[in-house]
Design a protein around this motif. Structure first.
Motif, PDB file in Angstrom:
ATOM      1  N   ARG A  31     -23.009  26.223  64.744  1.00 44.34           N
ATOM      2  CA  ARG A  31     -21.639  25.697  64.719  1.00 44.34           C
ATOM      3  C   ARG A  31     -20.976  25.967  63.365  1.00 44.34           C
ATOM      4  N   ALA A  34     -19.889  29.393  63.435  1.00 41.35           N
ATOM      5  CA  ALA A  34     -18.645  29.547  64.188  1.00 41.35           C
ATOM      6  C   ALA A  34     -17.447  29.121  63.347  1.00 41.35           C
ATOM      7  N   GLY A  61     -17.387  35.504  66.102  1.00 42.98           N
ATOM      8  CA  GLY A  61     -17.234  34.223  66.779  1.00 42.98           C
ATOM      9  C   GLY A  61     -17.527  34.318  68.256  1.00 42.98           C
ATOM     10  N   ARG A  77     -18.777  25.513  70.121  1.00 44.66           N
ATOM     11  CA  ARG A  77     -18.670  26.572  69.118  1.00 44.66           C
ATOM     12  C   ARG A  77     -17.259  27.161  69.085  1.00 44.66           C
ATOM     13  N   PHE A  81     -14.886  27.267  65.886  1.00 47.95           N
ATOM     14  CA  PHE A  81     -14.235  28.526  65.521  1.00 47.95           C
ATOM     15  C   PHE A  81     -12.732  28.311  65.345  1.00 47.95           C
ATOM     16  N   GLY A 116     -14.407  29.616  74.237  1.00 45.93           N
ATOM     17  CA  GLY A 116     -15.862  29.600  74.130  1.00 45.93           C
ATOM     18  C   GLY A 116     -16.534  29.513  75.483  1.00 45.93           C
TER      19      GLY A 116
END
Length: 532
Positions: A31, A34, A61, A77, A81, A116
């Protein structure tokens, strides 16, 4: 002795092997990765200006989202991002919003959780050609949908849209003349998706699908630029953009702008544009300030568009673009899209405390109610309708489009970014005028108190600029587009984001239907149907 048969392995649904979550340390490392990956695309925006990077900057990413152990983790994530992107792209807001910036990043970052989940669902191994083709359509659609959602004026507005990275490339902006900035964003997201497929697919067919799509998308902008006729020229006007520099005292700033304008006497100028907040006098009630502007219009032979930031008769402060001729105030446009926290604090009873720990607005500005074109004239007295918009309004494609449809022949943006002078904000801001020019097929100028002041032709090509380290006047000759000329984007408007919304909704509906089918089959003890 008979051998006991091994127990049958349980049937797994769409992402069964991915449903086992990793240990916490590994999960948080991914994470944080990201979050850091979200900062990479920002390098393609001004001021770093690495526009080429935009075409692959999402890949790190997207890879983390693709390789997440579950759809839920991929969504998280994507959220991280998005938060990293907002934090980096808008770091310069800290003086205005202080501790509110992380909150904004978390809220807007949540939109990217949809990206994601989509990337994970469509691109998790082993990738097929059919899923690759779907991903090349759906992932850009979801990306544009998230940009469109955070562009809603009530949520702030469309700043740092992915397509804005291409502002210095008129050939790519050929897409903007058809589908606005949204089509450029979709193209960039599609190429990144294709790059991810090419890097991670095992089989040749998905890689071939990705490669073919990337080639087509990369060629689309230059092809449109080459095939589309340049906006038909119909004369030209000379516009002078006045930039006094950092002058804190309002009266001294007004006088500096007046001195610079007086230096234009004897030059063939058709229109003079001052920056946002170039006067704090209410020109309807301050005869001395108005007389100064009237004299300047008379001696230079050019009408002046001044930026008024004044307390009006009703006691409220507003920001207006005021057109002044030798006869006095011709017309004014009051800014309707205010800057959150900079010009008003949303939910002030709840969030008003932010003003005490930052430079957020001490009181809310009064917004206007509607946009209209200012009826300016050139030095010969011929009509020169001007779409005058104030500062942050250059971020909104619909406002420039409205100006073009209402007959504006020049887009004029007044700006003041002195609070953010040594940050990326001035360069990010001026880039938007280039995009609005390409979208509408109209020349565009930005006059900033402290820079950047610049001018762009009807295809978004920069003609002149005066940077943040300069003061004085920037005089530029602007070729005009023939009256009534409209681009495809002027005509059809936001078809691209609306189409993206439909694709996103359709993909979400198909996903929900598939999940319900799988759940029903599991309950019945039957094998689940693999996801697309």
């Amino acid at each position: 002795m008979s051998r006991r048969s091994a127990p049958a392995s349980p049937t797994l649904s769409t992402t069964a092997t991915e449903e086992r979550e990793p240990h916490a340390p590994h999960r948080y490392r991914a994470r944080i990765g990201a979050l850091a990956a979200g900062a990479v695309p920002v390098l393609a925006f001004p001021a770093p200006g690495q526009a080429w990077l935009a075409w692959v900057a999402l890949v790190p990413g997207l890879l983390l989202m693709q390789r997440a152990p579950s759809g839920r983790e991929a969504a998280v994530r994507g959220w991280w991002f998005g938060a990293g992107f907002i934090l980096t792209a808008m770091y310069w807001l800290v003086p205005s919003v202080g501790p509110g910036l992380p909150v904004i990043a978390v809220l807007f970052g949540a939109l990217q959780s949809a990206v994601g989940y989509t990337v994970h669902r469509l691109l998790h191994p082993r990738l097929t050609a059919r899923r690759a083709l779907l991903a090349l359509l759906v992932v850009p659609a979801v990306w544009v949908t998230t940009e469109y959602a955070r562009s809603w004026p009530a949520l702030g507005g469309p700043w740092a849209l992915l397509g804005a990275t291409q502002w210095q490339h008129p050939a790519v902006l050929g897409l903007a003349s058809v589908g606005g900035i949204w089509l450029v964003s979709a193209a960039v997201a599609a190429v990144n998706t294709g790059a991810l497929i090419a890097l991670t697919a095992v089989h040749r067919r998905p890689r071939a699908v990705a490669a073919g799509t990337v080639v087509l998308v990369l060629a689309a902008g230059p092809l449109l630029f080459a095939l589309r006729e340049a906006p038909a020229a119909d004369g030209a006007v000379t516009v002078a953009l006045v930039q006094p520099g950092i002058v804190e005292d309002p009266q001294a700033r007004f006088e500096a702008s007046a001195r610079i304008t007086a230096g234009l006497v004897g030059q063939p100028v058709d229109l003079v544009v001052w920056g946002e907040s170039s006067t704090t006098a209410d020109l309807d009630r301050d005869p001395a300030a108005l007389d100064t502007l009237r004299r300047l219009a008379a001696t230079t032979g050019a009408e002046v568009v001044a930026g008024e930031d004044a307390r009006k008769a009703d006691g409220r402060i507003s920001k207006d673009a005021v057109l002044v001729s030798p006869a006095g105030v011709v017309d004014r446009y009051r800014k309707i899209r205010l800057v959150p926290f900079g010009e008003y604090i949303p939910l002030r009873p709840v969030l008003g405390w932010i003003a005490g720990v930052s430079r957020a607005a001490g009181e809310n500005r009064a917004p206007g109610t509607s946009f209209h074109v200012l009826p300016a004239s050139d030095r010969a007295g011929a009509p020169l309708p001007v779409g005058a918009l104030v500062c942050f309004e250059s971020a909104f494609p619909d406002m420039a489009r409205t100006a073009a449809r209402d007959g504006a022949r020049v887009l004029v943006y007044q700006s003041s970014t002195s609070t953010f002078q040594r940050t990326w904000a001035p360069e990010q801001h001026v880039s938007l005028a280039a995009i609005r020019a390409a979208e509408t097929g109209r020349p565009a100028v930005q006059a900033s108190l402290t820079g950047v002041s610049a001018a762009f032709d009807a295809q978004g090509r920069e003609l002149a600029r005066l940077g943040t380290d300069g003061t004085g006047v920037l005089t530029v000759r602007l070729p005009l587009t023939a009256p009534g000329t409209l681009t495809w984007y002027d005509r059809i408007g936001d078809v691209v984001p609306l189409g993206a919304l439909l694709v996103t909704a359709g993909a979400a509906g198909a996903g929900v239907a598939g999940w319900r089918r799988s759940r029903a089959l599991r309950r019945a003890g039957q094998p689940s149907v693999p996801a697309v």
